[in-house]
Motif scaffolding. Structure first.
Motif, PDB file in Angstrom:
ATOM      1  N   LYS A 396     -66.638  34.328  63.860  1.00 28.96           N
ATOM      2  CA  LYS A 396     -66.404  34.269  62.417  1.00 28.96           C
ATOM      3  C   LYS A 396     -65.146  33.482  62.103  1.00 28.96           C
ATOM      4  CE  LYS A 396     -67.990  35.659  58.421  1.00 28.96           C
ATOM      5  NZ  LYS A 396     -69.310  35.237  57.943  1.00 28.96           N
ATOM      6  N   LEU A 397     -64.113  33.664  62.924  1.00 28.79           N
ATOM      7  CA  LEU A 397     -62.861  32.948  62.709  1.00 28.79           C
ATOM      8  C   LEU A 397     -63.057  31.446  62.893  1.00 28.79           C
ATOM      9  CD1 LEU A 397     -59.762  33.219  62.234  1.00 28.79           C
ATOM     10  CD2 LEU A 397     -59.502  33.356  64.718  1.00 28.79           C
ATOM     11  N   GLN A 398     -63.795  31.060  63.929  1.00 30.17           N
ATOM     12  CA  GLN A 398     -64.031  29.644  64.177  1.00 30.17           C
ATOM     13  C   GLN A 398     -64.884  29.020  63.060  1.00 30.17           C
ATOM     14  OE1 GLN A 398     -65.502  30.147  68.300  1.00 30.17           O
ATOM     15  NE2 GLN A 398     -63.923  28.666  68.899  1.00 30.17           N
ATOM     16  N   GLU A 399     -65.808  29.810  62.521  1.00 27.43           N
ATOM     17  CA  GLU A 399     -66.619  29.296  61.410  1.00 27.43           C
ATOM     18  C   GLU A 399     -65.762  29.019  60.180  1.00 27.43           C
ATOM     19  OE1 GLU A 399     -69.664  32.132  60.602  1.00 27.43           O
ATOM     20  OE2 GLU A 399     -70.693  31.863  62.541  1.00 27.43           O
ATOM     21  N   ASN A 400     -64.759  29.857  59.938  1.00 29.09           N
ATOM     22  CA  ASN A 400     -63.942  29.739  58.734  1.00 29.09           C
ATOM     23  C   ASN A 400     -62.851  28.672  58.855  1.00 29.09           C
ATOM     24  OD1 ASN A 400     -65.455  31.788  57.635  1.00 29.09           O
ATOM     25  ND2 ASN A 400     -63.962  33.400  58.079  1.00 29.09           N
ATOM     26  N   LEU A 401     -62.447  28.383  60.103  1.00 27.14           N
ATOM     27  CA  LEU A 401     -61.381  27.390  60.324  1.00 27.14           C
ATOM     28  C   LEU A 401     -61.972  25.981  60.407  1.00 27.14           C
ATOM     29  CD1 LEU A 401     -59.271  29.359  62.942  1.00 27.14           C
ATOM     30  CD2 LEU A 401     -58.508  28.759  60.639  1.00 27.14           C
ATOM     31  N   SER A 402     -61.113  25.025  60.137  1.00 32.98           N
ATOM     32  CA  SER A 402     -61.560  23.626  60.222  1.00 32.98           C
ATOM     33  C   SER A 402     -61.664  23.202  61.682  1.00 32.98           C
ATOM     34  CB  SER A 402     -60.568  22.727  59.485  1.00 32.98           C
ATOM     35  OG  SER A 402     -59.347  22.671  60.201  1.00 32.98           O
ATOM     36  N   ASP A 403     -62.336  22.079  61.882  1.00 33.98           N
ATOM     37  CA  ASP A 403     -62.525  21.568  63.245  1.00 33.98           C
ATOM     38  C   ASP A 403     -61.208  21.124  63.871  1.00 33.98           C
ATOM     39  OD1 ASP A 403     -65.658  19.988  62.282  1.00 33.98           O
ATOM     40  OD2 ASP A 403     -65.222  22.041  62.964  1.00 33.98           O
ATOM     41  N   LYS A 404     -60.218  20.871  63.053  1.00 36.40           N
ATOM     42  CA  LYS A 404     -58.931  20.394  63.570  1.00 36.40           C
ATOM     43  C   LYS A 404     -58.059  21.535  64.095  1.00 36.40           C
ATOM     44  CE  LYS A 404     -58.920  16.499  60.314  1.00 36.40           C
ATOM     45  NZ  LYS A 404     -58.236  15.859  59.175  1.00 36.40           N
ATOM     46  N   THR A 405     -58.505  22.784  63.850  1.00 38.04           N
ATOM     47  CA  THR A 405     -57.715  23.943  64.285  1.00 38.04           C
ATOM     48  C   THR A 405     -57.938  24.212  65.765  1.00 38.04           C
ATOM     49  OG1 THR A 405     -57.963  24.914  62.083  1.00 38.04           O
ATOM     50  CG2 THR A 405     -57.234  26.387  63.844  1.00 38.04           C
ATOM     51  N   ILE A 406     -56.854  24.514  66.446  1.00 41.02           N
ATOM     52  CA  ILE A 406     -56.928  24.928  67.861  1.00 41.02           C
ATOM     53  C   ILE A 406     -56.776  26.445  67.888  1.00 41.02           C
ATOM     54  CG2 ILE A 406     -55.951  24.688  70.163  1.00 41.02           C
ATOM     55  CD1 ILE A 406     -54.764  22.007  69.245  1.00 41.02           C
ATOM     56  N   THR A 407     -57.748  27.108  68.453  1.00 39.28           N
ATOM     57  CA  THR A 407     -57.752  28.578  68.471  1.00 39.28           C
ATOM     58  C   THR A 407     -57.739  29.070  69.910  1.00 39.28           C
ATOM     59  OG1 THR A 407     -59.099  28.518  66.461  1.00 39.28           O
ATOM     60  CG2 THR A 407     -58.933  30.633  67.589  1.00 39.28           C
TER      61      THR A 407
END
Length: 761
Positions: A396-407
């Motif tokens: 869910k977190l990855q879906e909400n964050l942009s592609d440029k975010t490193i998680t």
């Protein structure tokens, strides 16, 4: 009316017949015999007494009268049945029969009378045991011998002969009545009881059989393979599933055998009495490839164990596959095995690359997310579901964050995110809104909604750090400042400086406690009349440069470093030394000392208090324990237990800072306190603030209703002192009466000041 009376007298009413105890039917049988003896005896005695009167033989009349009176006495005494009463009845019959030997000189008539003794064995068995009946049988051998022999006894002269013309008929009548009427009626009463008992036993037996069939059916259809064993592991019963699982066709082959004959423990369960554990992993001895999980539950009423067996062979195989998969994933050094996110080292590498390039954005933000209270979710749903929650949160977190975010998943329930940002998000309010928007407030797992809460620590680059390691470190520091009220916290350099200073101060504090450099000051507590009635002992710490550290600061640091128990130990020892001197000087002024709760959780400190109480029997009268109500550990059951123990030893317990901390009203129930201290924040606005005045007034009224003494602290004006005294406050404390001063002020010149301000007893 008469019939009801007779039924009640002979104990043959329905409710009396339902009583199956032996005393009831023996009492009934005795009354039947006595009443038969009375009615038929009266007729015979009347007949013989008339004949005796004609012959002027008053001895017979006296004997007849005695028999009637004795019978009436026994009837009256039968109201309270006992074995003595039955024995009296049998002995009376025996004596009456034996008296015939010297008084009836007609041998044939005497033998007819002695036949009555043949009833003794059955009467003895009726009221006593087999032994009594056997004794009576043995005695009757003599009776029989005398009756069948020609032996003639003449013990008294002829003038004492009581033989009358109708004596022989009277004896025949007595024997007839007893053998033909009285004894059958008495035995019928007993037989009725036996028949009733037999019917009741039959009903109970049918009920037991029905229950047994029901239990058999329940045991057979538990849904799992089930064994019933005793403590020694002996199998008492096995249902069909258990029989089949253990490789048998008939449960009789298992019953009476021992469980360790068929199952062998493995792993951590490998012990001699493995079946006594709550859960054990086993394998069949006949086929070690079959793995069985054994779960035990107690049947405390009978002391037996119910064992539930589950074939987990297929689960073991699946776990083995899973272990191999996890092993393979663990070799992937750059990714988390559960979430497949970059791990710590890989995340740092990716972030540093992003910062170094800086092609699209010159600024960025890193934030660490910690899922709050995840241990509760783990406990509630179990490890497997908890992992599913983490995986679902990651997706869910990855879906909400942009592609440029490193998680990344740093560890446990901590996740780090690095996102390049523009000028808009340099404003903390905007960045907070962005972060809150990407955090899922709720997840759905197997159709069940799970609410999530978070704490977030945030730092900026380049202002808060120029590489991933610095940013993570600063995010962690910010995360420490996140609270339930303010869940998003930003890195603050000044706060870091304060933390460093506190760390250095903590090092000095640890050394100061070791060197016993923290001492007590005393502040007087006075009555409404202004007399000093007690003191409060306050800790003061002076640094080597002469400056004093605020108690609020160093107590908080000591609590965070776990130094409070040792600090409290030093202060208590110092205070007890002072009180010992005052005790010798007959200065009986109590002194209160503050405890934050962490000290009472410490076994060593609690043992010290108990030891000092034993060494100084007067200590509980001189030392009061103030419990700081703002401490979160004060709700711990161990604290409540130890405070109750101290209260039982005579120590006064005071709740300090009442109304400002953890579940104030609850503390009044759980803590055996007899003193209530009103915090200075409620006193300071008095007397002008009506709301605070109402709170203080209701607190005092509540304390009075609970028989608790009230102490108000923080009094700084005369108006406050007069108002609180008028409201019924027992003890007053504050700068208006006296500031805290070193102990030396009260003890110098042979405790002169302490003696002057308090009467010496």
């Amino acid at each position: 009316m008469l019939i009801n009376f007779l039924k009640d007298f002979f104990l043959i009413k329905e409710e009396q017949l339902a009583l199956h105890d032996k005393d009831t039917f023996r009492k009934s049988a005795l009354r039947i015999l006595l009443m038969t003896a009375l009615f038929f005896g009266l007729a015979i005695n009347l007949m013989t007494s008339i004949e005796a009167w004609r012959q002027d033989n008053f001895l017979i009349i006296a004997i007849n009268l005695s028999f009637v009176l004795l019978t009436l006495f026994l009837i009256k005494a039968s109201k309270h049945y006992s074995n003595k009463l039955s024995a009296t009845f049998l002995i009376s019959l025996l004596i009456s029969s034996l008296l015939m030997i010297p008084l009836i000189q007609d041998n044939q008539t005497l033998k007819h009378g002695l036949v009555f003794l043949y009833t003794l064995p059955i009467l003895s068995r009726l009221f006593f045991g087999v032994k009594a009946s056997l004794i009576a049988m043995g005695f009757n051998v003599l009776t029989y011998t005398y009756i069948v022999s020609d032996f003639n006894i003449s013990l008294l002269p002829k003038q004492y002969d009581l033989t009358l013309p109708n004596t022989d008929m009277a004896f025949h009548t007595v024997v007839f009545v007893f053998i033909n009427i009285a004894i059958p009626l008495a035995i019928s009463r007993i037989f009725y009881t036996l028949e009733a008992n037999a019917k009741q036993m039959e009903v109970l037996n049918n009920k037991i059989n029905r229950n047994n069939e029901l239990y058999e059916e329940i045991f057979e259809h538990t849904g799992t393979a089930t064994l019933l064993c005793n403590r020694n592991g002996q199998i008492l019963k096995a249902n069909r599933k258990a029989t089949k699982l253990l490789g048998f066709n008939d449960s009789n082959q298992l019953e009476e055998s021992f469980i360790n004959r068929w199952l062998a423990p493995i792993g951590e369960s490998k012990e001699r009495y493995f079946w006594q554990s709550n859960a054990s992993n086993c394998q069949l001895r006949s086929d070690d490839k079959i793995h069985i999980e054994l779960h035990r539950s107690n049947l405390t009423t009978h002391g037996y164990y119910v064992m539930h067996l589950q074939n987990v062979t297929h689960l073991k195989a699946m776990r083995k596959v899973l272990d191999h998969t996890q092993e393979r994933n663990s070799r992937l050094a750059k990714f988390d095995a559960l979430t497949q996110l970059p791990n710590h080292s890989n995340f740092c590498q990716l972030v540093n690359q992003k910062i170094t390039k800086g092609q699209e954005h010159k600024t960025g933000a890193m934030f660490i997310i910690r899922i709050s209270q995840f241990k509760l979710l783990n406990k509630q749903f179990g490890q497997e579901k908890a992992n599913q929650i983490i995986i679902s949160f990651t997706r869910k977190l990855q879906e909400n964050l942009s592609d440029k975010t490193i998680t990344s998943r740093l560890r446990g329930v901590k996740f780090a995110c690095f996102i390049p940002i523009g000028q808009t998000y340099l404003i903390q309010r905007n960045l907070s809104a962005l972060i809150q928007s990407v955090l899922p407030p709720q997840l759905k797992l197997n159709g069940e909604s799970i609410n999530l809460e978070y704490h977030v620590g945030i730092s900026y680059t380049p202002s808060d750090g120029t590489n991933a390691q610095e940013l993570i470190e600063h995010c962690e520091m910010a995360l420490e400042n996140a609270t339930s009220a303010d869940r998003l916290a930003y890195y603050n350099h000044a706060r870091e400086t304060n933390l460093i200073e506190e760390y250095q101060l903590g090092t000095l504090l640890s050394e100061a406690i070791k060197q016993d450099e923290i001492h007590l000051w005393l502040q007087p507590q006075v009555s409404a009349s202004g007399d000093i009635v007690s003191f409060e002992a306050l800790a003061r710490w002076q640094l080597s440069n002469g400056q004093y550290v605020s108690p609020v600061v160093f107590i908080r640091i000591a609590e965070s470093l776990g130094l409070l128990p040792k600090l409290a130990e030093n202060l208590v020892r110092e205070l007890v030394s002072l009180l010992a001197v005052w005790h010798q000087e007959h200065i009986k002024t109590p002194v209160a000392i503050n405890l934050a709760g962490q000290e009472l959780m410490d076994d060593t400190f609690f043992a010290l208090i108990m030891s000092l109480s034993a060494d100084y029997t007067w200590l509980s009268e001189m030392l009061e324990l103030e419990i700081t109500e703002t401490s979160s550990v004060m709700t711990n059951p161990l604290i409540h237990k130890r405070l109750k123990t101290l209260s039982q030893y005579g120590f006064s317990i005071a709740i300090d800072d009442f109304g400002t901390g953890q579940a104030s009203l609850g503390q009044l129930i759980d803590i055996p306190a007899n003193i209530l201290k009103i915090d200075r924040r409620f006193v300071a606005p008095l007397p002008s603030d009506k709301r605070h005045l109402d709170i203080v007034k209701s607190t005092i009224e509540m304390a009075n209703s609970l028989n608790m003494k009230v102490v108000a602290e923080g009094i700084e004006t005369k108006d406050q002192a007069e108002l609180l005294a008028a409201l019924g406050c027992h003890t007053l404390q504050g700068y208006y009466f006296g500031k805290p001063t070193p102990v030396l002020e009260w003890t110098k010149n042979d405790n002169e000041k302490a003696k002057q301000l308090r009467m010496v007893f």
